[in-house]
Structures are given as C-alpha cells and as structure tokens.
Design a protein around this motif. Structure first.
Motif, PDB file in Angstrom:
ATOM      1  N   ASP A 231       2.553  10.018  -5.864  1.00 27.46           N
ATOM      2  CA  ASP A 231       1.221  10.570  -6.138  1.00 27.46           C
ATOM      3  C   ASP A 231       0.131   9.995  -5.244  1.00 27.46           C
ATOM      4  N   TRP A 232       0.534   9.223  -4.244  1.00 21.56           N
ATOM      5  CA  TRP A 232      -0.437   8.555  -3.383  1.00 21.56           C
ATOM      6  C   TRP A 232      -0.140   8.835  -1.919  1.00 21.56           C
ATOM      7  N   MET A 233      -1.172   8.670  -1.095  1.00 23.70           N
ATOM      8  CA  MET A 233      -1.060   8.825   0.348  1.00 23.70           C
ATOM      9  C   MET A 233      -1.484   7.525   1.029  1.00 23.70           C
ATOM     10  N   LEU A 234      -0.769   7.129   2.079  1.00 20.43           N
ATOM     11  CA  LEU A 234      -1.164   5.993   2.915  1.00 20.43           C
ATOM     12  C   LEU A 234      -1.683   6.525   4.238  1.00 20.43           C
ATOM     13  N   ARG A 235      -2.906   6.130   4.590  1.00 21.09           N
ATOM     14  CA  ARG A 235      -3.505   6.521   5.864  1.00 21.09           C
ATOM     15  C   ARG A 235      -3.774   5.260   6.681  1.00 21.09           C
ATOM     16  N   ILE A 236      -3.226   5.227   7.894  1.00 15.05           N
ATOM     17  CA  ILE A 236      -3.456   4.118   8.821  1.00 15.05           C
ATOM     18  C   ILE A 236      -4.297   4.653   9.975  1.00 15.05           C
ATOM     19  N   ILE A 237      -5.464   4.048  10.179  1.00 18.05           N
ATOM     20  CA  ILE A 237      -6.395   4.521  11.207  1.00 18.05           C
ATOM     21  C   ILE A 237      -6.400   3.535  12.371  1.00 18.05           C
ATOM     22  N   GLY A 238      -6.010   4.008  13.547  1.00 16.68           N
ATOM     23  CA  GLY A 238      -6.048   3.118  14.709  1.00 16.68           C
ATOM     24  C   GLY A 238      -5.205   3.633  15.859  1.00 16.68           C
ATOM     25  N   ASP A 239      -5.399   3.024  17.014  1.00 14.57           N
ATOM     26  CA  ASP A 239      -4.629   3.311  18.219  1.00 14.57           C
ATOM     27  C   ASP A 239      -4.012   1.996  18.706  1.00 14.57           C
ATOM     28  N   GLY A 240      -2.981   2.103  19.534  1.00 14.70           N
ATOM     29  CA  GLY A 240      -2.408   0.882  20.075  1.00 14.70           C
ATOM     30  C   GLY A 240      -0.959   1.039  20.487  1.00 14.70           C
ATOM     31  N   ALA A 323       1.077 -14.678   2.739  1.00 13.20           N
ATOM     32  CA  ALA A 323       1.158 -14.095   4.084  1.00 13.20           C
ATOM     33  C   ALA A 323       2.561 -13.632   4.433  1.00 13.20           C
ATOM     34  N   GLU A 324       2.663 -12.388   4.912  1.00 13.59           N
ATOM     35  CA  GLU A 324       3.900 -11.771   5.405  1.00 13.59           C
ATOM     36  C   GLU A 324       4.981 -11.621   4.346  1.00 13.59           C
ATOM     37  N   ASP A 325       4.611 -11.718   3.065  1.00 11.01           N
ATOM     38  CA  ASP A 325       5.564 -11.536   1.965  1.00 11.01           C
ATOM     39  C   ASP A 325       5.564 -10.064   1.568  1.00 11.01           C
ATOM     40  N   VAL A 326       6.493  -9.314   2.130  1.00  6.92           N
ATOM     41  CA  VAL A 326       6.532  -7.867   1.938  1.00  6.92           C
ATOM     42  C   VAL A 326       6.796  -7.499   0.485  1.00  6.92           C
ATOM     43  N   ASN A 327       7.697  -8.215  -0.165  1.00  4.84           N
ATOM     44  CA  ASN A 327       8.008  -7.906  -1.567  1.00  4.84           C
ATOM     45  C   ASN A 327       6.782  -8.081  -2.469  1.00  4.84           C
ATOM     46  N   SER A 328       6.040  -9.168  -2.245  1.00  4.78           N
ATOM     47  CA  SER A 328       4.843  -9.413  -3.048  1.00  4.78           C
ATOM     48  C   SER A 328       3.772  -8.370  -2.764  1.00  4.78           C
ATOM     49  N   LEU A 329       3.664  -7.967  -1.510  1.00  6.60           N
ATOM     50  CA  LEU A 329       2.690  -6.932  -1.160  1.00  6.60           C
ATOM     51  C   LEU A 329       3.037  -5.618  -1.855  1.00  6.60           C
ATOM     52  N   ALA A 330       4.313  -5.248  -1.836  1.00  6.80           N
ATOM     53  CA  ALA A 330       4.749  -4.029  -2.500  1.00  6.80           C
ATOM     54  C   ALA A 330       4.448  -4.100  -4.000  1.00  6.80           C
ATOM     55  N   LYS A 331       4.718  -5.249  -4.593  1.00  7.05           N
ATOM     56  CA  LYS A 331       4.480  -5.438  -6.029  1.00  7.05           C
ATOM     57  C   LYS A 331       3.008  -5.263  -6.383  1.00  7.05           C
ATOM     58  N   GLU A 332       2.114  -5.863  -5.576  1.00 10.44           N
ATOM     59  CA  GLU A 332       0.679  -5.800  -5.873  1.00 10.44           C
ATOM     60  C   GLU A 332       0.104  -4.410  -5.616  1.00 10.44           C
ATOM     61  N   ILE A 333       0.593  -3.726  -4.575  1.00  9.70           N
ATOM     62  CA  ILE A 333       0.141  -2.357  -4.329  1.00  9.70           C
ATOM     63  C   ILE A 333       0.534  -1.465  -5.507  1.00  9.70           C
ATOM     64  N   LYS A 334       1.777  -1.580  -5.946  1.00  7.51           N
ATOM     65  CA  LYS A 334       2.276  -0.782  -7.071  1.00  7.51           C
ATOM     66  C   LYS A 334       1.469  -1.060  -8.340  1.00  7.51           C
ATOM     67  N   LYS A 335       1.236  -2.350  -8.614  1.00  8.15           N
ATOM     68  CA  LYS A 335       0.495  -2.738  -9.806  1.00  8.15           C
ATOM     69  C   LYS A 335      -0.912  -2.153  -9.787  1.00  8.15           C
ATOM     70  N   LEU A 336      -1.565  -2.212  -8.626  1.00  8.59           N
ATOM     71  CA  LEU A 336      -2.934  -1.721  -8.536  1.00  8.59           C
ATOM     72  C   LEU A 336      -2.993  -0.195  -8.624  1.00  8.59           C
ATOM     73  N   MET A 337      -2.031   0.481  -8.009  1.00  6.75           N
ATOM     74  CA  MET A 337      -2.016   1.944  -8.075  1.00  6.75           C
ATOM     75  C   MET A 337      -1.842   2.434  -9.511  1.00  6.75           C
ATOM     76  N   GLU A 338      -1.131   1.673 -10.320  1.00  9.42           N
ATOM     77  CA  GLU A 338      -0.845   2.069 -11.701  1.00  9.42           C
ATOM     78  C   GLU A 338      -1.925   1.637 -12.689  1.00  9.42           C
ATOM     79  N   ASN A 339      -2.867   0.831 -12.245  1.00  4.47           N
ATOM     80  CA  ASN A 339      -3.880   0.267 -13.144  1.00  4.47           C
ATOM     81  C   ASN A 339      -5.272   0.769 -12.762  1.00  4.47           C
ATOM     82  N   LYS A 340      -5.695   1.868 -13.369  1.00  5.56           N
ATOM     83  CA  LYS A 340      -6.993   2.455 -13.042  1.00  5.56           C
ATOM     84  C   LYS A 340      -8.150   1.548 -13.438  1.00  5.56           C
ATOM     85  N   ALA A 341      -7.978   0.803 -14.520  1.00  2.09           N
ATOM     86  CA  ALA A 341      -9.039  -0.101 -14.967  1.00  2.09           C
ATOM     87  C   ALA A 341      -9.266  -1.213 -13.945  1.00  2.09           C
TER      88      ALA A 341
END
Length: 375
Positions: A231-240, A323-341
């Motif tokens: 239900d979400w979209m990821l947009r990355i803005i940049g060149d390189g 820093a650079e902990d992909v699993n923790s980043l995934a966990k926090e993104i998921k938690k925030l997306m599911e928590n509207k409050a």
C-alpha cells in the motif's frame, strides 16, 4: 573566464565563496549558495567557480551576488576525476597549480577579501592563490578523506583564519586546532513557503540525494524488499553513478512500487506529497535533506551514521537506527508505516524541532566568525 557583476556598494569586507562547479546540483553547491544569499544581506558576496559544466546555475543566487567562473565549460577536476590513488594525487597537484594561476590572474585574492572554502583541496588552492583570510567549512565526516589529505588538513588548517564544522560530533577530533579558530555552525534551512497538511499526503516514503555509495540507497532498497509495502510507494530523488546498479536491483527483486526520479529543483513538491522520509547514508557531513524533511513536517527515520543525524534527531522528533543495519531499518519502516498515530505525532513535532537552523539564527553565528576574521 566568465563574470557576472555585483552592484553592491557596501563598505563591508568582500566574501568570496569558492566552489568546484557552481552549476552542479549537489548538496555542497546548494547549501553554499543558500549561505551566499543570506550573507549578501550584510556583505559583498561573490561566488567563485573553478568551472561550469552547465549553462545555468541550478540553485539561483540573488541578483546582488557576483559570480566568477574561471573556466566556462566542463573539465576534469580534482572533484570529478576517476583515478588510482597515486595518479589522483599527481593529478590534483597539477590541477591546483593550474587553478592557482587562473585565480591569481583574476586578482580576486586582495587583502580585504575573505575566502570561504568547501574542503581541504579548495583551502590549499585559496592559500596558494594569495588569500590572506580563509574560512573553511568541513562538509564531510572527519575520517572520510584519505591519509594524504588528513596530513595536509592538520598542517593547513592551523595556518588559516577559521574552520567551521557542521555538528558538535567532530569537535573533539579538531583538538589540534586553536580553540578560538574552530566554530560549529550548521547549514541554513529555508522555511517552506507552503506545507501540505499531513493527512492529505500519499502513502509514500521519500529519500533524496546523490545516487552514490555514500548515500546508501542500496541499503534502503534491501530494507524495502524485506517488508510488505503493497500500500506504499518508495520514491528516490537524485542523479549519480549508481543509478544503473540500483535500477537493476529494483528489476531483479520485482520492486514494482519503487521509483528513482531525477534531480528536481522543485523539491518542495516531493516533500509535500510524502509522509515518511528515510536517510540511509553510510556517512554524512550533517544531513541537510533530513532537516529539510523535518521542516516539511515529515515523519523521519535515519541511520545513526557519522555525523549529523543524532544531533538532528535528538528531541523525539524522529527515529534513529543503528548505522547500516538493514534489518533494523526494515523493522522501523514497517512499524512506522503501520502506525498512523506515530506518523502524526512525529509530523507535528518535526518543524519546531529545527528552529535553531533558521537563516536568522545561523546568520548571527556567521557574523561572529566573519567579524573575527576581518579584524
């Protein structure tokens, strides 16, 4: 050499901000021109660019700012060359001497001019070209540069007027500098003219920056692939240079809800249509896009990378991840997306948490440095 005239008649000291390519769309150019615009209210300001790869300046300086371009066109430089360590050092030496000659010919480095430089290489060039008063802004984390530049930095910075770092995190690392010459001044954050109400924004996660190894978009994509984001979209803005690699990862992992979009001068539109912002950098000098996201009332998540994010996200106004902990980043993104409050709470706290980065507050700090240097 291309020249745009400055009509200012102020008796204040001339301030010259030296850049590699004033037309570049990078973060250093953006914050440098924002600083130039702010300083132009008090001083005669000139942007000095070693070359210009584009015909137009993306981040527009105000009309009173003079612009000097030493080479009107693209050139291989100490900032864009791709060479081995030794070949790169030799190239840089030759390039600095070539640009020293061009700067001397321009007669810009007079006794009253204050040069503001963006790194060690530019500082060395300014010193060799004859500038007597030099302020250097360290835009990157202390340990990023190579061993040769580290030695030059420690020798050179003791001989210039002042060094500005963006966060207090690096303050102890500059204990070899005279304390009265070291200042901590963040970048200026421009206050948004219009902020779209949070509830009107799309279910979108935004990331902004150069598509390089430093910015860690590969880590962000790995995290994104590990959670249900239907239900979400990821947009990355940049060149390189990493664009093709990132696009390949997106295709190989069938990430249909990810878009990589080119640099956009109207970045406010991007901030205004997304709810969550993620900074996935391996290292930063400060984290300008993170502060901008807060200014637009976004719910922010960042790696706790050196340096900057833990200074910016320190008042419960965002989420820090190891820093650079992909699993923790995934966990926090998921938690925030599911928590509207939680999204709403972070959004409300965000703008007020970065009041100290307003133009008025930062300009006062810069006045102090310039007045000390100009004596």
């Amino acid at each position: 050499m291309k020249e745009y005239l400055n009509n200012s008649s102020s008796n204040e000291p001339d301030v010259h901000i030296l850049l590699g390519d004033v037309t570049s769309r990078g973060g250093i150019e953006r914050v440098s021109i924002t600083l130039a615009n702010a300083l132009s209210a008090l001083y005669k300001v000139r942007l000095v660019s070693l070359y210009a790869s584009l015909s137009d300046i993306s981040f527009r300086p105000v009309d009173s700012i003079a612009v000097t371009i030493l080479h009107n066109g693209y050139e291989e430089s100490m900032y864009n060359r791709s060479k081995s360590f030794l070949a790169g050092v030799l190239f840089d030496i030759n390039y600095v001497f070539k640009k020293r000659k061009a700067l001397k010919k321009s007669d810009l480095a007079d006794e009253n001019a204050i040069a503001i430089c963006c790194d060690v290489k530019m500082t060395l060039l300014a010193k060799m070209a004859g500038y007597k008063k030099i302020i250097t802004i360290e835009h990157f984390e202390y340990d990023v540069i190579n061993p040769v530049l580290k030695k030059i930095r420690e020798w050179l910075y003791k001989k210039i007027s002042a060094v500005v770092t963006l966060t207090p995190e690096d303050k102890d690392k500059y204990n070899w500098m005279p304390e009265q010459k070291h200042f901590v001044i963040p970048n200026i954050v421009e206050i948004p003219r219009q902020i779209v109400p949070f509830q009107q924004r799309a279910n979108c996660v935004l990331a902004v920056g150069r598509l390089t190894h430093q910015k860690g978009f590969d880590l962000l994509l790995q995290a994104w692939s590990r959670i249900d984001t239907a239900d979400w979209m990821l947009r990355i803005i940049g060149d390189g240079p990493d664009k093709e690699t990132l696009q390949s990862y997106i295709a190989d992992n069938r990430l249909n809800n990810v878009k990589i979009l080119p640099f956009n001068k109207h970045i406010a539109k991007e901030y205004n249509q997304a709810k969550i912002f993620v900074l996935s950098s391996r290292y930063e000098g400060w984290g300008m896009v993170l502060v901008e996201a807060l200014a637009f009332g976004m719910a922010c998540i960042s790696f706790d990378c050196p340096a900057g994010p833990k200074t910016i996200l320190q008042r419960n106004n965002g989420i820090l991840v190891k820093a650079e902990d992909v699993n923790s980043l995934a966990k926090e993104i998921k938690k925030l997306m599911e928590n509207k409050a939680m999204q709403k709470e972070l959004s409300q706290k965000a703008p007020e948490s970065i009041a100290m980065y307003s133009e008025k507050q930062i300009l006062l700090k810069w006045q102090e440095v310039i007045e000390q240097v100009s004596k």
